[in-house]
Design a protein around this motif. Structure first.
Motif, PDB file in Angstrom:
ATOM      1  N   ARG A  68      55.728  25.307  69.211  1.00 28.49           N
ATOM      2  CA  ARG A  68      56.658  23.797  70.145  1.00 28.49           C
ATOM      3  C   ARG A  68      56.875  22.666  70.030  1.00 28.49           C
ATOM      4  O   ARG A  68      57.717  22.335  70.402  1.00 28.49           O
ATOM      5  CB  ARG A  68      54.917  23.522  71.771  1.00 28.49           C
ATOM      6  CG  ARG A  68      55.052  25.041  72.396  1.00 28.49           C
ATOM      7  CD  ARG A  68      53.922  24.454  73.676  1.00 28.49           C
ATOM      8  NE  ARG A  68      54.004  23.274  74.038  1.00 28.49           N
ATOM      9  CZ  ARG A  68      54.607  22.541  74.932  1.00 28.49           C
ATOM     10  NH1 ARG A  68      55.227  22.939  75.547  1.00 28.49           N
ATOM     11  NH2 ARG A  68      54.882  21.370  75.622  1.00 28.49           N
ATOM     12  N   GLN A  98      56.400  34.114  80.947  1.00 27.74           N
ATOM     13  CA  GLN A  98      56.424  33.795  82.223  1.00 27.74           C
ATOM     14  C   GLN A  98      54.636  33.111  83.061  1.00 27.74           C
ATOM     15  O   GLN A  98      53.540  33.289  82.014  1.00 27.74           O
ATOM     16  CB  GLN A  98      56.638  34.482  83.770  1.00 27.74           C
ATOM     17  CG  GLN A  98      57.487  34.777  83.957  1.00 27.74           C
ATOM     18  CD  GLN A  98      57.818  36.193  85.357  1.00 27.74           C
ATOM     19  OE1 GLN A  98      56.845  37.698  85.281  1.00 27.74           O
ATOM     20  NE2 GLN A  98      59.132  36.113  86.236  1.00 27.74           N
ATOM     21  N   ASP A 111      57.518  30.470  87.010  1.00 27.97           N
ATOM     22  CA  ASP A 111      58.590  30.000  85.920  1.00 27.97           C
ATOM     23  C   ASP A 111      58.465  30.707  84.702  1.00 27.97           C
ATOM     24  O   ASP A 111      57.753  30.679  84.380  1.00 27.97           O
ATOM     25  CB  ASP A 111      57.957  28.514  85.794  1.00 27.97           C
ATOM     26  CG  ASP A 111      58.070  27.297  86.745  1.00 27.97           C
ATOM     27  OD1 ASP A 111      58.885  27.215  87.186  1.00 27.97           O
ATOM     28  OD2 ASP A 111      57.444  25.603  86.248  1.00 27.97           O
ATOM     29  N   THR A 113      59.756  31.067  80.800  1.00 28.63           N
ATOM     30  CA  THR A 113      59.038  30.510  79.218  1.00 28.63           C
ATOM     31  C   THR A 113      59.700  31.089  78.027  1.00 28.63           C
ATOM     32  O   THR A 113      60.314  32.798  78.161  1.00 28.63           O
ATOM     33  CB  THR A 113      57.674  30.627  79.083  1.00 28.63           C
ATOM     34  OG1 THR A 113      56.759  31.594  78.759  1.00 28.63           O
ATOM     35  CG2 THR A 113      56.977  29.980  80.361  1.00 28.63           C
ATOM     36  N   CYS A 115      58.286  32.036  74.811  1.00 31.07           N
ATOM     37  CA  CYS A 115      57.647  32.168  73.361  1.00 31.07           C
ATOM     38  C   CYS A 115      57.443  31.703  72.799  1.00 31.07           C
ATOM     39  O   CYS A 115      57.960  32.780  71.771  1.00 31.07           O
ATOM     40  CB  CYS A 115      56.724  33.708  73.889  1.00 31.07           C
ATOM     41  SG  CYS A 115      55.958  34.457  75.347  1.00 31.07           S
ATOM     42  N   GLN A 120      53.950  28.270  75.009  1.00 30.55           N
ATOM     43  CA  GLN A 120      54.999  27.983  75.688  1.00 30.55           C
ATOM     44  C   GLN A 120      55.935  27.185  75.818  1.00 30.55           C
ATOM     45  O   GLN A 120      55.184  26.458  76.419  1.00 30.55           O
ATOM     46  CB  GLN A 120      54.617  29.426  76.778  1.00 30.55           C
ATOM     47  CG  GLN A 120      54.239  30.525  77.159  1.00 30.55           C
ATOM     48  CD  GLN A 120      54.235  31.359  78.144  1.00 30.55           C
ATOM     49  OE1 GLN A 120      54.293  32.356  78.563  1.00 30.55           O
ATOM     50  NE2 GLN A 120      52.513  31.003  77.752  1.00 30.55           N
ATOM     51  N   ILE A 122      58.525  25.796  78.639  1.00 31.20           N
ATOM     52  CA  ILE A 122      58.422  26.572  79.899  1.00 31.20           C
ATOM     53  C   ILE A 122      59.993  26.127  79.932  1.00 31.20           C
ATOM     54  O   ILE A 122      60.325  24.788  79.874  1.00 31.20           O
ATOM     55  CB  ILE A 122      56.758  25.153  81.131  1.00 31.20           C
ATOM     56  CG1 ILE A 122      56.294  25.662  80.933  1.00 31.20           C
ATOM     57  CG2 ILE A 122      57.794  26.033  83.085  1.00 31.20           C
ATOM     58  CD1 ILE A 122      55.264  24.959  81.210  1.00 31.20           C
ATOM     59  N   ASP A 123      60.824  26.713  81.010  1.00 33.10           N
ATOM     60  CA  ASP A 123      61.440  26.042  81.578  1.00 33.10           C
ATOM     61  C   ASP A 123      62.248  25.559  81.878  1.00 33.10           C
ATOM     62  O   ASP A 123      63.269  24.791  81.289  1.00 33.10           O
ATOM     63  CB  ASP A 123      62.564  27.324  82.506  1.00 33.10           C
ATOM     64  CG  ASP A 123      62.004  27.852  83.678  1.00 33.10           C
ATOM     65  OD1 ASP A 123      60.610  26.715  84.545  1.00 33.10           O
ATOM     66  OD2 ASP A 123      62.099  28.657  84.616  1.00 33.10           O
ATOM     67  N   HIS A 147      64.585  36.734  80.111  1.00 33.67           N
ATOM     68  CA  HIS A 147      64.896  35.402  80.756  1.00 33.67           C
ATOM     69  C   HIS A 147      65.488  35.006  81.800  1.00 33.67           C
ATOM     70  O   HIS A 147      66.494  35.614  82.291  1.00 33.67           O
ATOM     71  CB  HIS A 147      65.134  34.746  79.330  1.00 33.67           C
ATOM     72  CG  HIS A 147      64.931  32.802  79.390  1.00 33.67           C
ATOM     73  ND1 HIS A 147      65.972  31.882  80.801  1.00 33.67           N
ATOM     74  CD2 HIS A 147      64.301  32.252  79.533  1.00 33.67           C
ATOM     75  CE1 HIS A 147      65.849  31.242  81.359  1.00 33.67           C
ATOM     76  NE2 HIS A 147      64.242  30.782  80.189  1.00 33.67           N
ATOM     77  N   TYR A 185      49.134  24.360  81.415  1.00 30.04           N
ATOM     78  CA  TYR A 185      49.915  24.295  81.084  1.00 30.04           C
ATOM     79  C   TYR A 185      50.699  23.699  82.402  1.00 30.04           C
ATOM     80  O   TYR A 185      52.162  23.166  83.031  1.00 30.04           O
ATOM     81  CB  TYR A 185      50.092  26.228  81.690  1.00 30.04           C
ATOM     82  CG  TYR A 185      50.240  26.342  80.410  1.00 30.04           C
ATOM     83  CD1 TYR A 185      51.500  26.317  79.391  1.00 30.04           C
ATOM     84  CD2 TYR A 185      49.889  27.478  79.904  1.00 30.04           C
ATOM     85  CE1 TYR A 185      51.624  26.286  78.038  1.00 30.04           C
ATOM     86  CE2 TYR A 185      49.964  28.457  78.046  1.00 30.04           C
ATOM     87  CZ  TYR A 185      51.031  27.673  77.922  1.00 30.04           C
ATOM     88  OH  TYR A 185      51.345  28.086  76.680  1.00 30.04           O
ATOM     89  N   GLN A 189      53.057  20.596  83.577  1.00 28.61           N
ATOM     90  CA  GLN A 189      54.387  21.161  84.225  1.00 28.61           C
ATOM     91  C   GLN A 189      55.198  19.800  85.198  1.00 28.61           C
ATOM     92  O   GLN A 189      55.780  19.400  85.933  1.00 28.61           O
ATOM     93  CB  GLN A 189      54.118  22.423  85.795  1.00 28.61           C
ATOM     94  CG  GLN A 189      54.289  23.416  84.697  1.00 28.61           C
ATOM     95  CD  GLN A 189      54.093  24.974  85.201  1.00 28.61           C
ATOM     96  OE1 GLN A 189      54.948  24.532  86.500  1.00 28.61           O
ATOM     97  NE2 GLN A 189      53.407  25.646  85.750  1.00 28.61           N
ATOM     98  N   ASP A 202      63.744  25.404  87.999  1.00 28.05           N
ATOM     99  CA  ASP A 202      63.990  26.449  86.573  1.00 28.05           C
ATOM    100  C   ASP A 202      64.855  26.115  86.918  1.00 28.05           C
ATOM    101  O   ASP A 202      66.386  26.713  87.422  1.00 28.05           O
ATOM    102  CB  ASP A 202      63.277  27.705  86.805  1.00 28.05           C
ATOM    103  CG  ASP A 202      64.106  28.751  87.881  1.00 28.05           C
ATOM    104  OD1 ASP A 202      63.387  28.809  89.277  1.00 28.05           O
ATOM    105  OD2 ASP A 202      65.128  29.534  87.165  1.00 28.05           O
TER     106      ASP A 202
END
Length: 301
Positions: A68, A98, A111, A113, A115, A120, A122-123, A147, A185, A189, A202
Motif C-alpha cells: 500500500r 470488496q 466498495d 478494491t 488487492c 487492499q 479502496i477505489d 473490478h 478499513y 474510508q 466509487d
C-alpha cells in the motif's frame, strides 16, 4: 525572455508510469488466503516494456514490493511532478476485492478494491489520489482484475487451470479479511471522505454515470486531470488469468502489436473488446475533459 517563453512552450511533455503485478498476497493480511495467480508479474513487465519503448519514466512494483505504501507513494510522487500536458500511465494486474462501504449513502453497498500485497487499496482512495493531479495531466489506467462499480456479480467460475482462474478475491475471504481489519478499513474510508470534502462515490460508478447523474457530477466536479480507465471486464464478469498474460492484457498486447497499432484510444478499446469472448468484455470509462485525449494514439506522450 521571449526565447525562454517559447522554449517553455515547446517543452516536451513528461511521462511517468507505474506498473503493479501481484501473483500472491500476504496471508497475514488476507485471513490466511494468498490468492495465487500465474501471470500478473508478466503483465506488469510487459506494460513496463510498452511504457519504456514510448519513452516514459517507469517504476515496477511486483508482488512483495507492491505494498500500500509503495503504490500510494508512487502515485503521489507523479502527482507532484507532473503538470499540464504530461502523462501518467498506471497499470494493475492482480485480484480485485470488496469491502463494505461505510462512507457512502447506502449502508449495504460494497466498495471495490485492488488487492495489494499487504492490504487492499479502496477505489475511494484511488479516485481521490488521481483527483490530486494537476489540471491538464492525462491519466491512463489499465486494470486487469475483477473490478466493478456494483455488487452484481455472476457465479464464480470453477477452479482449475490458470485459464479458468478468475482474478477476484472470493467474497467469503473478503468478509473475513474485513472482519479482521474492520477498524482500519472503516477509518480509511472516513478519512478519504473527509479529505475529499464529503461522501466519496466509487470511481467506476462515477465514471460510468457522470454524464447523467447530477449527484455524481457534483462529486467529481473538481476533477481537473483527464482520465481514461480501461478495466478488464464488465460488472457481472471476471477477468481471467493465463499462463503468461491475463486474457485482457494478452489481447491488449496483440492489438498494440509492438507499436504497430494506428488508431485512437477509443478504437483501441473497441479492438481489444472485439478480440475477447462475450464472457469478458472490457469497459471504457472517462472522467474530466477527455475528448482530445480519447482521439490520441495509445501511450503517446
Amino acid at each position: 525572455m521571449v526565447h525562454q517563453a517559447a522554449a517553455r512552450a515547446k517543452k516536451r511533455p513528461q511521462a511517468h508510469s507505474l506498473h503493479i503485478g501481484i501473483n500472491v498476497v500476504s496471508a497475514g493480511h488476507y485471513a490466511g488466503w494468498t490468492g495465487p495467480l500465474a501471470a500478473c508479474e508478466f503483465d506488469a513487465h510487459d506494460m513496463a516494456a510498452v511504457a519504456r519503448a514510448q519513452g516514459m519514466k517507469g517504476s515496477l512494483l511486483l508482488t512483495r514490493k507492491a505494498t500500500r505504501s509503495a503504490v500510494l507513494g508512487g502515485i503521489r510522487k507523479s502527482a507532484r511532478a507532473l503538470a499540464d500536458g504530461d502523462l501518467f500511465f498506471l497499470s494493475f494486474s492482480g485480484h480485485g476485492g470488496q469491502v463494505p462501504d461505510v462512507s457512502g449513502e447506502e449502508v449495504d453497498k460494497l466498495d471495490e478494491t485492488w488487492c495489494l500485497f499487504d492490504g487492499q487499496l479502496i477505489d475511494d482512495e484511488l479516485y481521490f489520489e488521481l483527483s490530486r493531479f494537476k489540471t491538464g495531466v492525462r491519466i491512463l489506467v489499465l486494470s486487469d482484475s475483477c473490478h466493478s462499480g456494483t455488487v452484481v456479480r455472476a457465479g464464480r467460475p470453477p477452479p482449475g487451470t490458470p485459464e479458468q482462474r478468475a482474478r477476484i478475491m472470493p467474497p467469503a475471504v473478503g468478509m473475513r479479511v474485513y472482519g479482521e481489519h474492520k477498524a482500519f478499513y472503516d477509518q480509511l474510508q472516513h478519512e478519504v471522505a473527509k479529505a475529499a470534502g464529503g461522501k466519496v462515490s466509487d470511481p467506476d460508478t462515477a465514471l460510468a454515470q457522470v454524464a447523467v447523474s447530477e449527484r455524481l457530477t457534483g462529486i467529481v466536479k473538481n476533477f481537473h486531470p483527464s482520465l481514461i480507465l480501461i478495466s478488464g471486464c464488465q460488472d457481472n464478469q471476471f477477468s481471467m488469468d493465463g499462463n503468461h498474460n491475463g486474457a485482457f492484457t494478452e489481447q491488449l498486447l496483440k492489438v498494440w502489436n509492438h507499436g504497430g497499432y494506428r488508431g485512437s484510444y477509443a478504437s483501441f478499446h473497441a479492438r481489444i473488446r472485439a478480440g475477447l469472448p462475450p464472457t469478458q468484455s472490457p469497459n471504457l470509462f472517462t472522467l474530466g475533459p477527455v475528448a482530445a485525449f480519447l482521439k490520441q494514439a495509445p501511450f503517446s506522450i
